[in-house]
Scaffold this motif. Sequence first.
Motif, mmCIF file in Angstrom:
data_model
loop_
_atom_site.group_PDB
_atom_site.id
_atom_site.type_symbol
_atom_site.label_atom_id
_atom_site.label_comp_id
_atom_site.label_asym_id
_atom_site.label_seq_id
_atom_site.Cartn_x
_atom_site.Cartn_y
_atom_site.Cartn_z
ATOM 1 N N UNK A 1 0.793 -1.084 -0.012
ATOM 2 C CA UNK A 1 -0.003 -0.219 0.027
ATOM 3 C C UNK A 1 0.805 1.104 -0.009
ATOM 4 N N UNK A 2 0.400 2.183 -0.396
ATOM 5 C CA UNK A 2 1.015 3.580 -0.665
ATOM 6 C C UNK A 2 0.142 4.638 -0.204
ATOM 7 N N UNK A 3 0.812 5.901 0.259
ATOM 8 C CA UNK A 3 0.319 7.293 0.435
ATOM 9 C C UNK A 3 1.229 7.966 0.299
ATOM 10 N N UNK A 4 1.097 9.242 0.817
ATOM 11 C CA UNK A 4 2.128 10.366 0.666
ATOM 12 C C UNK A 4 2.830 10.618 2.172
ATOM 13 N N UNK A 17 8.058 -5.280 8.150
ATOM 14 C CA UNK A 17 7.214 -4.407 9.027
ATOM 15 C C UNK A 17 7.835 -3.028 8.837
ATOM 16 N N UNK A 18 8.252 -2.359 7.669
ATOM 17 C CA UNK A 18 8.987 -0.840 7.815
ATOM 18 C C UNK A 18 8.132 0.057 6.879
ATOM 19 N N UNK A 19 8.303 1.331 6.985
ATOM 20 C CA UNK A 19 7.891 1.927 6.172
ATOM 21 C C UNK A 19 9.090 2.664 5.178
ATOM 22 N N UNK A 20 8.867 2.953 3.868
ATOM 23 C CA UNK A 20 9.955 3.356 3.118
ATOM 24 C C UNK A 20 9.491 4.741 2.214
ATOM 25 N N UNK A 21 10.112 5.706 2.520
ATOM 26 C CA UNK A 21 9.803 6.936 1.593
ATOM 27 C C UNK A 21 10.835 7.008 0.555
ATOM 28 N N UNK A 22 10.104 7.664 -0.669
ATOM 29 C CA UNK A 22 10.666 7.568 -2.056
ATOM 30 C C UNK A 22 11.266 9.179 -1.947
ATOM 31 N N UNK A 23 12.207 9.673 -2.169
ATOM 32 C CA UNK A 23 12.945 10.988 -2.428
ATOM 33 C C UNK A 23 13.125 11.207 -3.708
ATOM 34 N N UNK A 24 12.352 12.334 -4.210
ATOM 35 C CA UNK A 24 12.591 12.604 -5.685
ATOM 36 C C UNK A 24 13.806 12.911 -6.061
ATOM 37 N N UNK A 25 14.349 13.996 -5.340
ATOM 38 C CA UNK A 25 15.826 14.618 -5.515
ATOM 39 C C UNK A 25 16.819 13.682 -5.306
ATOM 40 N N UNK A 26 16.658 12.642 -4.801
ATOM 41 C CA UNK A 26 17.937 11.757 -4.843
ATOM 42 C C UNK A 26 17.586 10.531 -5.342
ATOM 43 N N UNK A 27 16.369 10.155 -6.089
ATOM 44 C CA UNK A 27 15.794 9.067 -6.713
ATOM 45 C C UNK A 27 16.176 7.744 -5.844
ATOM 46 N N UNK A 28 15.844 7.951 -4.579
ATOM 47 C CA UNK A 28 16.035 6.339 -3.572
ATOM 48 C C UNK A 28 14.936 6.438 -2.757
ATOM 49 N N UNK A 29 14.915 5.397 -2.082
ATOM 50 C CA UNK A 29 14.112 5.138 -0.757
ATOM 51 C C UNK A 29 15.040 5.151 0.532
ATOM 52 N N UNK A 30 14.335 5.623 1.536
ATOM 53 C CA UNK A 30 14.821 5.376 2.699
ATOM 54 C C UNK A 30 13.732 5.176 3.902
ATOM 55 N N UNK A 31 14.146 4.313 4.706
ATOM 56 C CA UNK A 31 13.277 3.761 5.770
ATOM 57 C C UNK A 31 12.724 4.880 6.910
ATOM 58 N N UNK A 32 11.715 5.152 7.061
ATOM 59 C CA UNK A 32 11.228 5.936 7.948
ATOM 60 C C UNK A 32 11.189 5.578 9.497
ATOM 61 N N UNK A 33 10.772 4.375 9.834
ATOM 62 C CA UNK A 33 10.681 4.041 11.410
ATOM 63 C C UNK A 33 11.977 3.598 11.890
ATOM 64 N N UNK A 49 -2.966 2.656 6.176
ATOM 65 C CA UNK A 49 -2.297 3.915 6.807
ATOM 66 C C UNK A 49 -2.617 5.239 6.187
ATOM 67 N N UNK A 50 -2.653 6.109 6.949
ATOM 68 C CA UNK A 50 -2.926 7.641 6.272
ATOM 69 C C UNK A 50 -1.833 8.697 7.068
ATOM 70 N N UNK A 51 -1.624 9.798 6.297
ATOM 71 C CA UNK A 51 -0.875 10.938 6.770
ATOM 72 C C UNK A 51 -1.716 11.888 7.479
#
Length: 286
Positions: A1-4, A17-33, A49-51
């Motif tokens: 699933x995905x949101x913003x 069991x992790x969240x990953x955020x995609x960074x446009x400027x770096x063209x890569x994912x990083x783990x949030x939690x 999940x929701x923001x």
Amino acid sequence: QATTFKGQPILWDSDNADFYVYQFEKDQFFKLNQTPIDFQFTDNGIAGFIEKPDHKILGIKTNGTCFEVSPEGKVEIKAVMKAFSRVKGWGLVLAESKNHQKIFGCSHCVQHMWEIDLKNNSSRHVGKCGPGGGQMNASVWDKENEELFIASYASCSLMRYKPGIDEIPQLMVTLGYKQTRPLEKGMKLYNRELWTITLAKLGNRDGALSCYHIDKNELTYFMDILEEQSPQSMLLDADKGILYISLSIYPEGAEPIRQVAGIIHFDLKQRKVLHYIEPLPSAETI
């Protein structure tokens, strides 16, 4: 699933069991939690999940655990709900207003709505959120009047629920013209009008855009605007009073008529189509 998350896509990795955020400027994912969101439970499935406006991520696992992840990655358990059935996040909505801070959702196919109270760190099952079987496919929270509006599958009924006043959601109207399936996030509230996109019963072509005036109890259909296609998703520009409706050439279980899918710009004040475009020449669904 995905949101913003702060305008960037955020995804759930159920294996770890992790969240990953995609960074446009770096063209890569990083783990949030900072730590895995498993809380010693074996079920790492996510119900939804929701923001929140403060960019905290609120999530619910299929075992009933409600949790929050801060923008800095800190994980906090908000509540643990005793599941009526395997918890699902159908129609998941955050209800924040003067007197309420809740999450509402529904278990799949059993038409059973639940709520998590984020102020009291508690949870409960509300009851049936529509006639027959199915679930709440779409919902919207009216912050000013503190009302939850629900579009329920498979009866295609519009329901209203006032927390603290209603025992269970109340039926307002059931859509006709063989409409069966409200689409996920396919309900918008505009000036006390509920605008909903739906699909017809399997084997029928005619989906619909409908408008239900809550206070006047008036229901209007806009079926001839869909260009012989099925609605898919809908965005509301409340400032301009415009709906953007994406379409698919494929009806529910019937052969398509059109070759290319389009997008409708619908004026809510004039109640008419301003523009119809086909932005992608080979797109069958948008």
